[in-house]
Structures are given as structure tokens and as C-alpha cells.
Design a protein around this motif. Structure first.
Motif, PDB file in Angstrom:
ATOM      1  N   TYR A  55       0.625  -1.159  -0.182  1.00 26.77           N
ATOM      2  CA  TYR A  55       0.084  -0.361  -0.161  1.00 26.77           C
ATOM      3  C   TYR A  55       0.507   1.109  -0.384  1.00 26.77           C
ATOM      4  O   TYR A  55       1.367   1.397   0.997  1.00 26.77           O
ATOM      5  N   GLY A  56       1.179   1.707  -0.824  1.00 24.76           N
ATOM      6  CA  GLY A  56       1.248   3.158  -0.735  1.00 24.76           C
ATOM      7  C   GLY A  56       2.703   3.226  -2.043  1.00 24.76           C
ATOM      8  O   GLY A  56       3.231   1.609  -2.476  1.00 24.76           O
ATOM      9  N   SER A  57       4.324   4.132  -1.817  1.00 26.77           N
ATOM     10  CA  SER A  57       5.437   4.246  -2.862  1.00 26.77           C
ATOM     11  C   SER A  57       6.534   4.810  -2.129  1.00 26.77           C
ATOM     12  O   SER A  57       6.046   6.306  -2.217  1.00 26.77           O
ATOM     13  N   ASP A  58       6.635   4.578  -2.317  1.00 25.31           N
ATOM     14  CA  ASP A  58       8.227   5.002  -1.643  1.00 25.31           C
ATOM     15  C   ASP A  58       9.032   6.147  -2.029  1.00 25.31           C
ATOM     16  O   ASP A  58       9.154   7.061  -1.572  1.00 25.31           O
ATOM     17  N   ILE A  59       8.763   6.779  -3.697  1.00 28.89           N
ATOM     18  CA  ILE A  59       8.966   7.548  -4.670  1.00 28.89           C
ATOM     19  C   ILE A  59       8.169   8.696  -4.264  1.00 28.89           C
ATOM     20  O   ILE A  59       8.310   9.505  -3.854  1.00 28.89           O
ATOM     21  N   GLN A  60       7.081   7.931  -4.380  1.00 28.49           N
ATOM     22  CA  GLN A  60       5.699   8.754  -4.104  1.00 28.49           C
ATOM     23  C   GLN A  60       5.667   9.675  -2.902  1.00 28.49           C
ATOM     24  O   GLN A  60       5.021  10.939  -2.795  1.00 28.49           O
ATOM     25  N   LYS A  61       5.445   9.051  -2.111  1.00 29.14           N
ATOM     26  CA  LYS A  61       5.645   9.478  -0.172  1.00 29.14           C
ATOM     27  C   LYS A  61       6.361  10.344  -0.557  1.00 29.14           C
ATOM     28  O   LYS A  61       6.354  11.704   0.541  1.00 29.14           O
ATOM     29  N   GLN A  62       8.068  10.697  -0.829  1.00 28.88           N
ATOM     30  CA  GLN A  62       9.063  11.115  -0.988  1.00 28.88           C
ATOM     31  C   GLN A  62       8.542  12.649  -1.534  1.00 28.88           C
ATOM     32  O   GLN A  62       8.876  13.293  -1.755  1.00 28.88           O
ATOM     33  N   ALA A  63       8.577  12.522  -2.893  1.00 30.05           N
ATOM     34  CA  ALA A  63       7.960  13.513  -3.733  1.00 30.05           C
ATOM     35  C   ALA A  63       6.990  14.072  -3.144  1.00 30.05           C
ATOM     36  O   ALA A  63       7.499  15.297  -3.218  1.00 30.05           O
ATOM     37  N   ARG A  64       5.900  13.389  -2.581  1.00 31.90           N
ATOM     38  CA  ARG A  64       4.852  14.682  -1.652  1.00 31.90           C
ATOM     39  C   ARG A  64       5.560  15.315  -0.600  1.00 31.90           C
ATOM     40  O   ARG A  64       5.068  16.049  -0.783  1.00 31.90           O
ATOM     41  N   TYR A  65       6.033  14.008   0.392  1.00 30.77           N
ATOM     42  CA  TYR A  65       6.995  15.543   1.347  1.00 30.77           C
ATOM     43  C   TYR A  65       7.751  16.144   0.753  1.00 30.77           C
ATOM     44  O   TYR A  65       7.985  17.034   1.525  1.00 30.77           O
ATOM     45  N   ILE A  66       8.636  16.494  -0.334  1.00 36.42           N
ATOM     46  CA  ILE A  66       9.624  17.135  -0.695  1.00 36.42           C
ATOM     47  C   ILE A  66       8.850  18.526  -0.773  1.00 36.42           C
ATOM     48  O   ILE A  66       9.100  19.359  -0.841  1.00 36.42           O
ATOM     49  N   SER A  87      12.789  24.070 -13.180  1.00 30.89           N
ATOM     50  CA  SER A  87      12.704  23.061 -11.735  1.00 30.89           C
ATOM     51  C   SER A  87      13.871  22.056 -12.260  1.00 30.89           C
ATOM     52  O   SER A  87      13.978  21.950 -13.270  1.00 30.89           O
ATOM     53  N   GLN A  88      14.777  21.570 -11.171  1.00 34.52           N
ATOM     54  CA  GLN A  88      15.910  20.295 -11.300  1.00 34.52           C
ATOM     55  C   GLN A  88      15.395  19.343 -10.442  1.00 34.52           C
ATOM     56  O   GLN A  88      14.752  19.415 -10.450  1.00 34.52           O
ATOM     57  N   VAL A  89      14.907  18.410 -11.888  1.00 31.56           N
ATOM     58  CA  VAL A  89      14.876  16.264 -11.023  1.00 31.56           C
ATOM     59  C   VAL A  89      15.808  15.557 -10.726  1.00 31.56           C
ATOM     60  O   VAL A  89      15.865  15.632 -11.611  1.00 31.56           O
ATOM     61  N   PHE A  90      16.914  15.668  -9.645  1.00 32.63           N
ATOM     62  CA  PHE A  90      17.669  14.343  -9.551  1.00 32.63           C
ATOM     63  C   PHE A  90      17.378  12.962  -8.807  1.00 32.63           C
ATOM     64  O   PHE A  90      17.155  12.994  -7.795  1.00 32.63           O
ATOM     65  N   LEU A  91      17.293  12.035  -9.783  1.00 34.78           N
ATOM     66  CA  LEU A  91      16.543  10.873  -8.966  1.00 34.78           C
ATOM     67  C   LEU A  91      17.812  10.440  -8.987  1.00 34.78           C
ATOM     68  O   LEU A  91      18.989   9.950  -9.754  1.00 34.78           O
ATOM     69  N   LYS A  92      17.912   9.263  -7.973  1.00 37.28           N
ATOM     70  CA  LYS A  92      19.169   7.681  -7.801  1.00 37.28           C
ATOM     71  C   LYS A  92      18.692   7.106  -8.373  1.00 37.28           C
ATOM     72  O   LYS A  92      19.640   6.683  -9.387  1.00 37.28           O
ATOM     73  N   ASP A  93      17.017   6.463  -9.284  1.00 33.78           N
ATOM     74  CA  ASP A  93      17.044   5.887 -10.318  1.00 33.78           C
ATOM     75  C   ASP A  93      16.262   6.246 -10.723  1.00 33.78           C
ATOM     76  O   ASP A  93      14.668   5.735 -10.385  1.00 33.78           O
ATOM     77  N   ARG A 114      11.303  21.638 -17.083  1.00 35.14           N
ATOM     78  CA  ARG A 114      12.073  20.374 -15.845  1.00 35.14           C
ATOM     79  C   ARG A 114      13.377  19.970 -16.938  1.00 35.14           C
ATOM     80  O   ARG A 114      13.138  19.808 -17.952  1.00 35.14           O
ATOM     81  N   THR A 115      13.996  19.695 -16.126  1.00 34.85           N
ATOM     82  CA  THR A 115      15.351  19.096 -16.477  1.00 34.85           C
ATOM     83  C   THR A 115      15.570  17.958 -15.455  1.00 34.85           C
ATOM     84  O   THR A 115      15.229  17.734 -13.884  1.00 34.85           O
ATOM     85  N   THR A 116      15.254  16.549 -15.640  1.00 37.52           N
ATOM     86  CA  THR A 116      15.820  14.976 -14.612  1.00 37.52           C
ATOM     87  C   THR A 116      16.679  14.775 -15.463  1.00 37.52           C
ATOM     88  O   THR A 116      16.512  14.312 -16.845  1.00 37.52           O
ATOM     89  N   VAL A 117      17.270  14.552 -14.769  1.00 38.04           N
ATOM     90  CA  VAL A 117      18.478  12.979 -14.327  1.00 38.04           C
ATOM     91  C   VAL A 117      18.859  12.885 -13.225  1.00 38.04           C
ATOM     92  O   VAL A 117      18.254  13.006 -12.494  1.00 38.04           O
ATOM     93  N   GLU A 118      19.730  10.888 -14.105  1.00 40.90           N
ATOM     94  CA  GLU A 118      19.955  10.028 -12.776  1.00 40.90           C
ATOM     95  C   GLU A 118      21.148  10.669 -12.316  1.00 40.90           C
ATOM     96  O   GLU A 118      22.301  10.672 -12.968  1.00 40.90           O
ATOM     97  N   ILE A 119      21.275  10.569 -10.859  1.00 38.17           N
ATOM     98  CA  ILE A 119      22.536  11.160 -10.290  1.00 38.17           C
ATOM     99  C   ILE A 119      23.396   9.667  -9.448  1.00 38.17           C
ATOM    100  O   ILE A 119      22.169   8.876  -9.198  1.00 38.17           O
ATOM    101  N   GLY A 120      23.902  10.365  -8.954  1.00 38.34           N
ATOM    102  CA  GLY A 120      24.988   8.913  -8.184  1.00 38.34           C
ATOM    103  C   GLY A 120      24.519   8.440  -7.069  1.00 38.34           C
ATOM    104  O   GLY A 120      24.254   7.486  -6.240  1.00 38.34           O
TER     105      GLY A 120
END
Length: 415
Positions: A55-66, A87-93, A114-120
Motif C-alpha cells: 500500500y503506497g510507494s516510497d518514491i511517491q511518499k518522498q516526492a509528496r513530502y519534498i 525546476s531540476q529533478v535529480f533521481l537516484k533511479d 524541468r530538467t531530469t537526470v539520474e545521479i549517483g
């Protein structure tokens, strides 16, 4: 009027040495936010309950919190997310992107560029995304820009927004958003020795961004800041040949290696800021800079300074002695601290050359090749910034000079 430091009523107090945001005249510069309360690691509200794993999703909970925390920062400036212009979005995955984007749509019915990239990596283990926002006050008129020849975005963002005399463009990759990498940006397999993937992609991207600039009444001569995200820095030399076709005069530029981009096969994302033609601007250089002909250290537009990202190199020798740990004395000193001091000293000189002070910094982005260096980096940061600016800190890949551990990108605005 002094630059106003912003504090969101609901936003967690930073653990490191930075502030949540700054309001300069009508512009809001927010710090990058991750899903931490800076007390327990990932905030409980941003975590999936292990008792209910389906029930729920880590990435969605984190995005909403941020986004709720960033919303609080914008509210402290009398603004809302309707006033976000970049906006710039830096995703781990990047596998998390689709689910992240569903939450993004809840907060941004009218999406910003928006700019979206995967970072380390991000500064708190378990955090999956960092979000960086620029905005304006509600009273400021704005115009959404659509390039005639620029592919319609597949995700939820706009191609550009013009605010007064500043154009904020979305990051662009070499996709037509229909077939993956656009046919014009691909190397023809029938002619493998004619042409270059990275050059075709760069040319395709810059042509598309040029279309956005045209729609805003701007030109590439009006670019005041560029960020280049390459998936392989070995592509830089060939990328730069095409860059020089579009930019006869250098602009402030930051170049980092990232892990991935949103469309497989894409090798580069380009992010540009521009101003309207005839806007007064002045280039500033560092005395003794050995790359003045091909490199722009910074540009001043009105009361704002856009600086190039700085690394610990003089661009003549691989690693200059002042920023290098002496191998004869391996236990005396610290490589990351020497490099940080060298970079910030150069930026301080650059600011003074333009009539600015580091205290005028309204936005900082710090790219580290290893987040294990962060604590020691931050000690030097405090020396140069007693009153800290908003900051975003990310682990990326390599920098353009081997051995460099940190790149610092600053924007300043005079009170």
C-alpha cells in the motif's frame, strides 16, 4: 533592500550549512530538498510502512513530502507553486520517474520547465530524489514559451517560461518523444564512420532549444548560463566542437557527468538560461586565467551574476599544487579541503572582480564525485559562507579534469 532569507514554517531545519531559500527582488531561489527530517534519516511520513508493503510507494511518499516542504518555503515568500519558473529533478533511479511524475502533476497542474537526470547519490541514505526550484512572486507577469520546431514533451513540463527579461528553458535531450532517440540525432548504421552520435545529438538538442529561444524573441547570444549533463565525459571534446558552432562567444557553463537520462540512448541533456536581446550584460574574467579565449567565468546581468561551475584546475596542469595533497606528506592536509578552498577562493576573486561578494550568493549547487567527502568539504564552506545561501548537493560522476573532486556553481544577486 537586502536579500530576504526564507524559512518555511513546515520545512525541516537543514542539518548542513545552508538556508532554505532567498528572495531577491521578485525572484525566489530555493535550496534543493530531499525527503529527510534531518533527525531520523528519511522522514517517517516519507517512508513506506513495512507492515503494509503493498500500500503506497516510497518514491511517491518522498516526492509528496519534498514538494510540501518546498511549498512551505514558497509560501513564506508570499508565492505558490503557480509561480515556479524552473525546476531540476535529480533521481537516484530513473525507474522511479513515472511514479514520481504522477505526484508532480498533483502539485503542478500548469507545469514549469524541468530538467531530469539520474545521479549517483544524495546526502541521506534511502533518499531517492532531490528537487530544486526557482520561482517568482505572484504579481510578476509570465509567458509560457513553446518552440515551433521543438518536440512536444512526453512528461509533465513546459519548454520555457519568460519572466520580465529572463528566459528559463527546460533541459532538452535528443528525443522526439515518439521513437526514442530522434532519427536525425542517430548515427546511420549504414555509414558508421561518417558522423558522430554525440555531435548529432548535440546539434539536434541545440536546434530545438534555439526554437524555444526564437519563440521568446531571444537568441543564443543572449544565453547567460548553461549546464551540461553528459552520460560519458569522453564525449566532451566532440560535443564541444558542435557547441562552438552555436556559441561563437563562450557563456558561463557547468559540465558534469551523470548516470542516465530519461530516454535510453540519449547521451546529453542541455539546460540554458537566457535574457531578452539588448539586456545589458558584462562578462567578467579572472586575472591570469589560462582559458579566457574559450571559457567565460561569469556574466553580470543587471544586478545578477551567473558564474561558471569551478573545479580545482588552472586548465594548464592536471592538478595544481595548491589544490593537491603533497604525496611526501600524505597525513598532513586533506585533498577535498584543499580543492574546496581553491575553488571558493577563485569564486571569491571572480565575485570581487564583478563588484560582488560571496555574501551576495543566492543559489549554490555543489557536485561531488564522492559524498564521503561532504563533511570535510562543508567545514571549508563555513569559512567562506558565515551566512549560508540555499544549496543543492549531489554525487555525480567525473569532472572534466581527472582528480577533481568537487565542482561549485554559484549565482549571486546584489541587495
Amino acid at each position: 533592500m537586502n536579500n530576504q532569507v526564507l524559512k518555511g514554517l513546515k520545512t525541516p531545519k537543514p542539518m548542513a550549512h545552508y538556508c532554505q531559500g532567498v528572495l531577491h527582488r521578485n525572484t525566489i531561489y530555493a535550496a534543493g530538498q530531499i525527503a529527510s527530517d534531518y533527525q531520523t534519516g528519511v522522514a517517517p511520513e516519507a517512508k513506506q510502512d513495512p507492515a503494509f508493503p503493498y500500500y503506497g510507494s516510497d518514491i511517491q511518499k518522498q516526492a509528496r513530502y519534498i514538494l510540501q516542504n518546498l511549498q512551505s518555503v514558497f509560501e513564506s515568500a508570499g508565492s505558490s507553486f503557480n509561480d515556479v519558473v524552473k525546476s531540476q529533478v535529480f533521481l537516484k533511479d530513473l525507474n522511479d520517474f513515472y511514479y514520481f511524475d504522477q505526484v508532480w502533476k498533483e502539485f503542478f497542474p500548469s507545469p514549469p520547465p524541468r530538467t531530469t537526470v539520474e545521479i549517483g547519490g544524495l546526502l541521506v541514505p534511502g533518499c531517492k530524489v532531490e528537487i530544486d526550484l526557482w520561482g517568482v512572486q505572484a504579481k510578476v507577469p509570465r509567458q509560457v514559451i513553446i518552440g515551433k520546431k521543438t518536440p512536444t514533451p512526453m512528461a509533465h513540463y513546459s519548454q520555457g517560461i519568460l519572466i520580465e527579461n529572463v528566459l528559463y528553458a527546460a533541459g532538452q535531450i535528443a528525443s522526439d518523444y515518439q521513437t526514442g532517440v530522434a532519427a536525425e540525432a542517430k548515427q546511420d548504421p549504414a555509414f558508421p564512420y561518417y558522423g558522430s552520435d554525440i555531435q548529432k545529438q548535440t546539434r539536434y538538442i541545440l536546434s530545438n532549444i534555439q526554437s524555444v529561444f526564437d519563440a521568446a524573441g531571444c537568441d543564443f547570444k543572449d544565453v547567460v548560463k548553461a549546464q551540461i549533463f553528459l552520460t560519458d565525459l569522453n564525449d566532451f571534446y566532440y560535443f564541444d566542437q558542435v557547441w562552438q558552432e552555436f556559441f561563437q562567444k563562450p557563456v558561463p557553463r557547468t559540465i558534469v557527468e551523470v548516470q542516465k537520462l530519461l530516454v535510453p540512448g540519449c547521451r546529453i541533456e542541455i539546460d540554458l538560461w537566457g535574457v531578452l536581446p539588448n539586456t545589458p550584460k558584462r562578462e567578467i574574467t579572472l586575472d591570469g586565467d589560462n582559458q579566457q579565449q574559450s571559457f567565460c567565468n561569469g556574466v553580470i546581468v543587471n544586478d545578477t551574476l551567473y558564474a561558471s561551475g569551478q573545479i580545482a584546475s588552472d586548465h594548464q596542469t592536471p592538478m595544481i599544487q595548491v589544490a593537491h595533497q603533497d604525496p611526501a606528506f600524505p597525513y598532513y592536509g586533506s585533498e577535498i579541503q584543499k580543492q574546496t578552498r581553491y575553488v571558493l577562493s577563485n569564486l571569491k576573486k571572480l565575485f570581487h572582480e564583478g563588484g560582488f561578494d560571496l555574501a551576495d550568493t543566492v543559489k549554490a549547487q555543489v557536485f561531488l564525485s564522492d559524498l564521503n567527502d561532504f563533511y570535510y568539504f562543508d567545514q571549508i564552506w563555513k569559512e567562506y559562507f558565515p551566512s549560508p545561501p540555499p544549496r543543492t548537493t549531489l554525487e555525480v560522476g567525473k569532472f572534466l579534469v581527472p582528480g577533481c573532486k568537487v565542482q561549485v556553481d554559484l549565482t549571486a544577486a546584489k541587495p
